[in-house]
Write a protein that holds these residues in place. Structure first.
Motif, PDB file in Angstrom:
ATOM      1  N   UNK A 225     -53.837   0.347  35.488  1.00 20.74           N
ATOM      2  CA  UNK A 225     -54.637   1.476  35.012  1.00 20.74           C
ATOM      3  C   UNK A 225     -55.285   2.125  36.231  1.00 20.74           C
ATOM      4  N   UNK A 226     -55.177   3.446  36.309  1.00 24.83           N
ATOM      5  CA  UNK A 226     -55.816   4.168  37.409  1.00 24.83           C
ATOM      6  C   UNK A 226     -56.593   5.359  36.863  1.00 24.83           C
ATOM      7  N   UNK A 227     -57.650   5.674  37.553  1.00 20.70           N
ATOM      8  CA  UNK A 227     -58.491   6.831  37.200  1.00 20.70           C
ATOM      9  C   UNK A 227     -58.726   7.625  38.483  1.00 20.70           C
ATOM     10  N   UNK A 228     -58.170   8.849  38.537  1.00 18.67           N
ATOM     11  CA  UNK A 228     -58.222   9.649  39.755  1.00 18.67           C
ATOM     12  C   UNK A 228     -58.845  10.998  39.460  1.00 18.67           C
ATOM     13  N   UNK A 229     -59.905  11.367  40.176  1.00 14.10           N
ATOM     14  CA  UNK A 229     -60.519  12.677  39.945  1.00 14.10           C
ATOM     15  C   UNK A 229     -59.786  13.773  40.716  1.00 14.10           C
ATOM     16  N   UNK A 230     -59.849  14.982  40.201  1.00 15.03           N
ATOM     17  CA  UNK A 230     -59.292  16.145  40.869  1.00 15.03           C
ATOM     18  C   UNK A 230     -60.073  17.375  40.465  1.00 15.03           C
ATOM     19  N   UNK A 231     -59.993  18.418  41.282  1.00 10.59           N
ATOM     20  CA  UNK A 231     -60.715  19.659  40.994  1.00 10.59           C
ATOM     21  C   UNK A 231     -59.680  20.769  40.832  1.00 10.59           C
ATOM     22  N   UNK A 232     -59.569  21.324  39.622  1.00 10.72           N
ATOM     23  CA  UNK A 232     -58.571  22.346  39.318  1.00 10.72           C
ATOM     24  C   UNK A 232     -59.274  23.625  38.900  1.00 10.72           C
ATOM     25  N   UNK A 233     -59.159  24.663  39.760  1.00 10.70           N
ATOM     26  CA  UNK A 233     -59.848  25.934  39.495  1.00 10.70           C
ATOM     27  C   UNK A 233     -61.310  25.702  39.134  1.00 10.70           C
ATOM     28  N   UNK A 234     -61.974  24.886  39.953  1.00 15.83           N
ATOM     29  CA  UNK A 234     -63.405  24.586  39.872  1.00 15.83           C
ATOM     30  C   UNK A 234     -63.777  23.709  38.685  1.00 15.83           C
ATOM     31  N   UNK A 235     -62.812  23.188  37.933  1.00 16.70           N
ATOM     32  CA  UNK A 235     -63.101  22.278  36.835  1.00 16.70           C
ATOM     33  C   UNK A 235     -62.702  20.867  37.236  1.00 16.70           C
ATOM     34  N   UNK A 236     -63.626  19.901  37.069  1.00 18.45           N
ATOM     35  CA  UNK A 236     -63.343  18.516  37.421  1.00 18.45           C
ATOM     36  C   UNK A 236     -62.489  17.894  36.324  1.00 18.45           C
ATOM     37  N   UNK A 237     -61.354  17.359  36.728  1.00 17.20           N
ATOM     38  CA  UNK A 237     -60.434  16.720  35.792  1.00 17.20           C
ATOM     39  C   UNK A 237     -60.190  15.281  36.243  1.00 17.20           C
ATOM     40  N   UNK A 238     -60.269  14.356  35.279  1.00 14.92           N
ATOM     41  CA  UNK A 238     -59.976  12.957  35.571  1.00 14.92           C
ATOM     42  C   UNK A 238     -58.623  12.619  34.954  1.00 14.92           C
ATOM     43  N   UNK A 239     -57.710  12.193  35.813  1.00 13.96           N
ATOM     44  CA  UNK A 239     -56.391  11.790  35.342  1.00 13.96           C
ATOM     45  C   UNK A 239     -56.386  10.279  35.163  1.00 13.96           C
ATOM     46  N   UNK A 240     -56.145   9.840  33.940  1.00 14.23           N
ATOM     47  CA  UNK A 240     -56.107   8.410  33.630  1.00 14.23           C
ATOM     48  C   UNK A 240     -54.664   8.031  33.305  1.00 14.23           C
ATOM     49  N   UNK A 241     -54.191   6.972  33.947  1.00 21.34           N
ATOM     50  CA  UNK A 241     -52.776   6.609  33.823  1.00 21.34           C
ATOM     51  C   UNK A 241     -52.601   5.122  33.550  1.00 21.34           C
ATOM     52  N   UNK A 242     -52.671   4.702  32.276  1.00 22.16           N
ATOM     53  CA  UNK A 242     -52.241   3.333  31.956  1.00 22.16           C
ATOM     54  C   UNK A 242     -50.738   3.210  32.170  1.00 22.16           C
ATOM     55  N   UNK A 243     -50.296   2.047  32.628  1.00 17.71           N
ATOM     56  CA  UNK A 243     -48.869   1.860  32.886  1.00 17.71           C
ATOM     57  C   UNK A 243     -48.504   0.403  32.662  1.00 17.71           C
ATOM     58  N   UNK A 244     -47.226   0.175  32.417  1.00 18.44           N
ATOM     59  CA  UNK A 244     -46.730  -1.178  32.215  1.00 18.44           C
ATOM     60  C   UNK A 244     -45.315  -1.317  32.722  1.00 18.44           C
ATOM     61  N   UNK A 245     -44.977  -2.511  33.135  1.00 23.05           N
ATOM     62  CA  UNK A 245     -43.646  -2.786  33.660  1.00 23.05           C
ATOM     63  C   UNK A 245     -43.193  -4.162  33.191  1.00 23.05           C
ATOM     64  N   UNK A 246     -41.927  -4.271  32.844  1.00 16.93           N
ATOM     65  CA  UNK A 246     -41.341  -5.565  32.492  1.00 16.93           C
ATOM     66  C   UNK A 246     -39.940  -5.621  33.071  1.00 16.93           C
ATOM     67  N   UNK A 247     -39.658  -6.692  33.821  1.00 18.31           N
ATOM     68  CA  UNK A 247     -38.357  -6.827  34.452  1.00 18.31           C
ATOM     69  C   UNK A 247     -37.789  -8.222  34.272  1.00 18.31           C
ATOM     70  N   UNK A 248     -36.476  -8.311  34.139  1.00 16.53           N
ATOM     71  CA  UNK A 248     -35.771  -9.576  33.996  1.00 16.53           C
ATOM     72  C   UNK A 248     -34.581  -9.565  34.945  1.00 16.53           C
ATOM     73  N   UNK A 249     -34.403 -10.654  35.682  1.00 17.06           N
ATOM     74  CA  UNK A 249     -33.266 -10.795  36.585  1.00 17.06           C
ATOM     75  C   UNK A 249     -32.623 -12.153  36.384  1.00 17.06           C
ATOM     76  N   UNK A 250     -31.316 -12.152  36.204  1.00 19.95           N
ATOM     77  CA  UNK A 250     -30.534 -13.386  36.150  1.00 19.95           C
ATOM     78  C   UNK A 250     -29.562 -13.356  37.324  1.00 19.95           C
ATOM     79  N   UNK A 251     -29.691 -14.331  38.210  1.00 22.87           N
ATOM     80  CA  UNK A 251     -28.817 -14.386  39.379  1.00 22.87           C
ATOM     81  C   UNK A 251     -28.059 -15.700  39.377  1.00 22.87           C
ATOM     82  N   UNK A 252     -26.783 -15.613  39.728  1.00 12.39           N
ATOM     83  CA  UNK A 252     -25.925 -16.785  39.638  1.00 12.39           C
ATOM     84  C   UNK A 252     -26.271 -17.813  40.696  1.00 12.39           C
ATOM     85  N   UNK A 253     -26.062 -19.055  40.351  1.00 11.31           N
ATOM     86  CA  UNK A 253     -26.205 -20.164  41.284  1.00 11.31           C
ATOM     87  C   UNK A 253     -25.003 -21.098  41.126  1.00 11.31           C
ATOM     88  N   UNK A 254     -23.866 -20.490  40.796  1.00  5.18           N
ATOM     89  CA  UNK A 254     -22.676 -21.268  40.482  1.00  5.18           C
ATOM     90  C   UNK A 254     -21.973 -21.723  41.750  1.00  5.18           C
TER      91      UNK A 254
END
Length: 982
Positions: free
Chosen positions: A767-796
């Protein structure tokens, strides 16, 4: 008087007790070749009370126990594949220096060594150690192919991460290799020479010397090579030629070629490696720093990851032991890259209009097509020289020097629309020639007093950088503007024909002194003083073309500026550390004064001075639940000053629709950084588990103020004026309120016995919260995010190597003001790779990658499949050579798509990249001296297969071990494997 005598007696007794603290030192070596056993486990047992203390041998094999009381002890040294050493010791009035302690390799019976099942991972204190034999790859794999099979190690955006953090340094046998370039190590070392991989947090030079862990660490991988590769010569050479589809034409032919190689020679402590390459298939064995160029306003050229690159590069690494007391490592890189990048950008703004020109229900968009051609030349030198003056004094000297030259030619066509109606366009050409020199130099003096734990070190640093550029801009823009009171549109045209010169020079001079004092057997106190002085000068002059003289001699004061900034910091701090067998804790604080002095000399003279006072706390905790499980916590408070480019208020108009400028009113940032990590492994089950939480909180965060013109606008900047057409954008840095980022990461690795493979599952939530100023208006951009990864590698078996992986990322972008920009973005990256030796010397390789993007408003769902394949035949005695036919992008679907979400706009960027081609390749492996032949690797790995129904059998004398033998780089990106590409 009684109180005075009592205090004096207590002081005398405590001083006598401190004076009696003793130490035990030694060095763990291989009995056969006297190489250091890096990371050997050294355990000290105090016999009367059975209190245990443990340490790991450093890169030179040295270990030490300090702050010991007189008495009887038992010392034990162990290392995988070696016989243990046990010593009974007695301390009375003198410390004990054991000198060199040689461990014998293995337990041999009639020339055969019997070992148990190889554990995949072992946790040794702060170090996670992976046995390379537990992860089987084919003979052409490189170090990166090997380590990404290991639990906790992944690749994100082209960077290798370990335990959720970017790997910043890769060592080979505990020594530097090619400076600070992880890519140069991982892509140039064949997997076949690796004995084990160690992942740990590397402490600073001063911390490793004093034993006082201040929490300043780098995520580091140490590659330990096999003994048989530490004497002799070996290398690999590749040549390939072919052709295929020309980007953007769909039919015409484009030639493709690749030539690369490496040569390594090792003799004792001396090791020399040479790597080189020349290709036009976007293959790069070295770090991206060699390709980024020297311009801050690069318009798409110069990057190895975008467009089509032609690269010529060579690298040299040298390492040796000069006498008994001097170790030296040096490297040199040369890189010449030519890049062509064609990009299409679709951007959607969500700017609130204040008049009828842009009603709220009308959408403003910007489209841009650009073509950039760049040529980047880079020289990079690194040196590390460590000299022991005597038993208590040493110096460390680490200089580096980088020289870059960049030529860039680009054209840009931009179009602005409001409510679907064209309101402005621009066409511009930009040419730039730039050069830069950067140098850093560290000199560290260290002294160890006779009293164990008492040390002093003096650190001196001098950094220098200079940047010069000559830039030419020709631009024609046209916009529609509504005439006030009439409602009619009028066309406004503007032509820019300008030359600008930039000259920047910066220094940073740092010095510090640290002193440690033992308080008891477990407690240590450190005092430190640091000062830093950073003067920076920037001179930019812009000249308009004069029709009268036919030259660029009309000074444009609105686009010219001469600026100087000085930043001086002074800090005085103290820290306390307690270390026992079960835990280590450190707390400290530094009081800092910082002075930021800004001087503008042109176009208007001005002065702005600021002084900041801060307390910078720091803390560290490490708790050992057992040898295989531990918990670590780090916290640091730190400040950072704005850069000279952020401070200098001069307009950069290389793209007339995307202007940027600096802000001399900026102040320093204050940042809190916290990490919490738990790691555990079960060697008997070959499982590993890591979980971490990372958090940053920044006050006075330096972010962007973005102004998007709703009509043709004249802006006054620093005594000058700038014309910004409708839809044009002006960006300047500002300090805004609190910014923070939170992220958790977890990974679990285990073997899948029923298919003889390894499973690696990783996930993260952020989760990130980043402020910015757009045409003199303060805007807070909030970005929840998620990641899931699976790897199967051979050991044969090394004869059959496959990896199947899938990783999904979801991001929710939410804005407090610009709710029109709210979006959900999802990307899925799935791949399958198979390398199969199907017959005597015959190999088949194929890999499939599926990319899926969904959710950005400016782009519909995008997906494609990239399919590469090859077939090869080994030739010559010992299979030293191989002929191969390789095909890239068989389905003709390769593309490059990037989505960017900001607080001011969302955009999609499409970039040209490699299209389908075919190549015939030849690979030759060089082996001289005691080096095993290429075919030996398969037989050894089959012999060491982890079959639970039998022991592992190896020939005697091949047991593991670590030493100063050098890194034998293999082929870039896996020589003999599929070439890299976008």
């Amino acid at each position: 008087m009684r109180k005075f005598l009592t205090l004096f007696l207590l002081y005398w007794l405590s001083s006598a007790a401190f004076a009696q603290t003793l130490s035990i030192t030694g060095r763990a070596l291989d009995a056969k070749d006297q190489s250091p056993l890096i990371g050997a486990n050294v355990l000290l047992l105090h016999l009367p009370d059975s209190v245990k203390r443990g340490v790991a041998a450093d890169p030179s094999g040295n270990f030490s126990f300090t702050g010991l009381a007189a008495g009887r002890y038992q010392l034990s040294i162990s290392f995988l594949g070696y016989q243990n050493i046990n010593r009974d010791l007695t301390l009375s009035t003198q410390s004990v220096a054991l000198g060199n302690l040689a461990l014998q390799a293995g337990v041999t019976l009639k020339g055969v060594e019997v070992v148990g099942k190889t554990p995949a991972a072992v946790q040794k204190g702060d170090t996670a150690q992976y046995n390379a034999n537990a992860f089987k790859t084919n003979p052409d794999a490189n170090a990166q192919d090997l380590i990404t099979k290991m639990p906790g190690v992944t690749t994100q955006n082209g960077k290798v991460q370990a335990q959720g953090e970017d790997v910043q340094k890769v060592l080979v046998d505990g020594k530097e290799f090619f400076g600070n370039d992880p890519d140069a190590v991982l892509k140039n070392i064949p997997a076949e020479i690796i004995d084990n991989i160690q992942v740990f947090d590397r402490q600073s030079e001063q911390s490793r010397f004093s034993g006082f862990n201040d929490g300043n660490t780098q995520k580091t991988i140490n590659i330990v090579t096999k003994k048989q590769y530490r004497k002799g010569q070996f290398g690999r050479f590749v040549a390939g030629a072919g052709g295929g589809q020309q980007t953007g034409t769909g039919a015409s032919w484009a030639e493709r070629y690749q030539v690369s190689g490496n040569y390594n020679t090792f003799s004792g402590n001396r090791r020399i490696s040479v790597v080189g390459q020349s290709n036009n298939i976007n293959q790069q064995n070295f770090g991206s720093a060699d390709l980024l160029g020297v311009t801050n306003n690069s318009r798409g050229g110069g990057g190895g990851g975008n467009g089509i690159s032609r690269t010529n590069a060579i690298g040299l690494n040298y390492s040796d032991q000069w006498g008994k007391n001097t170790q030296v490592t040096a490297s040199y890189f040369f890189n010449l890259a030519n890049n062509t990048t064609n990009q299409l950008t679709d951007r959607i703004y969500a700017t609130r209009g204040s008049s009828s020109d842009t009603p709220l229900n009308q959408q403003q968009t910007y489209q841009q097509t650009s073509l950039a051609q760049s040529r980047n030349l880079n020289h990079r030198f690194n040196l590390r020289l460590e000299h022991k003056i005597d038993s208590v004094n040493s110096i460390l000297f680490i200089p580096s020097l980088t020289f870059q030259r960049n030529n860039n030619n680009s054209t840009v066509d931009g179009l602005t629309q409001v409510g679907g109606t064209e309101r402005g366009n621009t066409n511009s050409k930009y040419n730039s020639k730039a050069s830069s020199i950067s140098s850093s130099n560290q000199l560290l003096y260290r002294h160890r007093f006779h009293k164990p734990g008492r040390t002093v070190s003096i650190d001196l640093n001098a950094n220098y950088n200079t940047r010069n550029s000559d830039n030419y801009l020709y631009s024609f823009s046209r916009s529609l503007s509504t005439v006030a009171g009439t409602g009619r549109d009028t066309t406004v045209e503007n032509i820019l024909n300008q030359y600008s010169h930039l000259d920047q020079v910066g220094w940073q001079l740092n010095s510090g002194i640290s002193y440690t004092e033992p308080l008891s057997k477990t407690d240590l106190l450190q005092f430190n003083y640091n000062t830093s002085y950073a003067p920076n000068d920037s001179d930019k002059k812009t000249y308009d073309f004069s029709e009268l003289t036919g030259n660029y001699d009309d000074l444009n004061t609105g686009l010219s500026n001469v600026f100087k900034s000085n930043y001086l910091t002074q800090g005085l701090g103290a820290s306390f550390r307690r270390q026992t067998q079960d835990y280590q804790i450190m707390v400290g604080v530094t009081g800092q004064r910082a002075d930021l002095n800004n001087r503008q000399r042109f176009p208007q003279a001005g002065t702005l001075d600021r002084t900041f006072y801060n307390f910078l706390p720091n803390a560290m905790l490490r708790y050992n639940f057992s040898r295989q499980r531990n918990l670590r916590f780090n916290y640091n408070g730190r400040t950072s000053a704005p850069s000279i480019s952020q401070l200098q208020e001069v307009v950069n108009n290389s793209n007339p629709l995307q202007l940027t400028t600096g802000n001399p009113d900026l102040i320093q940032q204050y940042q809190h950084v916290m990490t919490l990590r738990y790691s555990a492994s079960k060697p008997e089950k070959s499982t590993s588990f890591f979980v971490g939480a990372f958090a940053t909180f920044t006050d006075n965060f330096i972010t962007n103020s973005t102004f998007v013109a709703l009509r043709d606008t004249t802006i006054a900047i620093n005594g000058g004026v700038v014309q910004l057409p409708l839809g044009g954008q002006l960006t300047r840095p500002v300090n805004l309120g609190q910014q923070y980022t939170l992220r958790t990461f977890a990974t679990y690795g285990m073997p899948l016995a029923f298919i003889k493979s390894n499973l690696n599952v990783n996930g993260s939530v952020g989760f990130s919260r980043t402020p910015g100023l757009n045409n003199e208006l303060v805007n807070y951009s909030r970005s929840p995010s998620g990641n899931l990864g699976v790897t199967i590698s051979s050991n044969i078996s090394p004869n059959l190597d496959f990896t199947v992986s899938s990783s999904g990322n979801v991001t929710y972008a939410r804005n407090t003001v610009n709710t029109r920009l709210n979006t959900n973005y999802y990307t899925q990256n799935s791949s399958a790779r198979v390398s199969w030796i199907v017959g005597p010397g015959i190999s088949v390789q194929t890999d499939l990658t599926h990319i899926y993007n969904q959710g950005v408003a400016s782009s519909p769902t995008q997906q494609y499949v990239l399919w590469n394949a090859s077939i090869g035949k080994k030739v010559f005695p010992n299979q030293r050579g191989e002929f191969k036919v390789f095909a890239f992008d068989l389905l003709k679907q390769n593309r490059s798509l990037q989505n960017n979400i900001t607080s001011a706009y969302n955009e999609t960027v499409r970039t040209n990249n490699l299209q389908q081609y075919f190549m015939a390749m030849f690979t030759y492996n060089l082996r001289k001296g005691n080096m095993p032949q290429p075919g030996d690797q398969n037989r050894d790995r089959e012999r060491n297969s982890d079959n639970p129904n039998r022991g592992n059998w190896r020939r005697g004398g091949e047991g593991g071990g670590m030493g100063p033998g050098g890194p034998p780089p293999g082929g870039g990106g896996g020589f003999g494997g599929p070439p890299g590409g976008n």
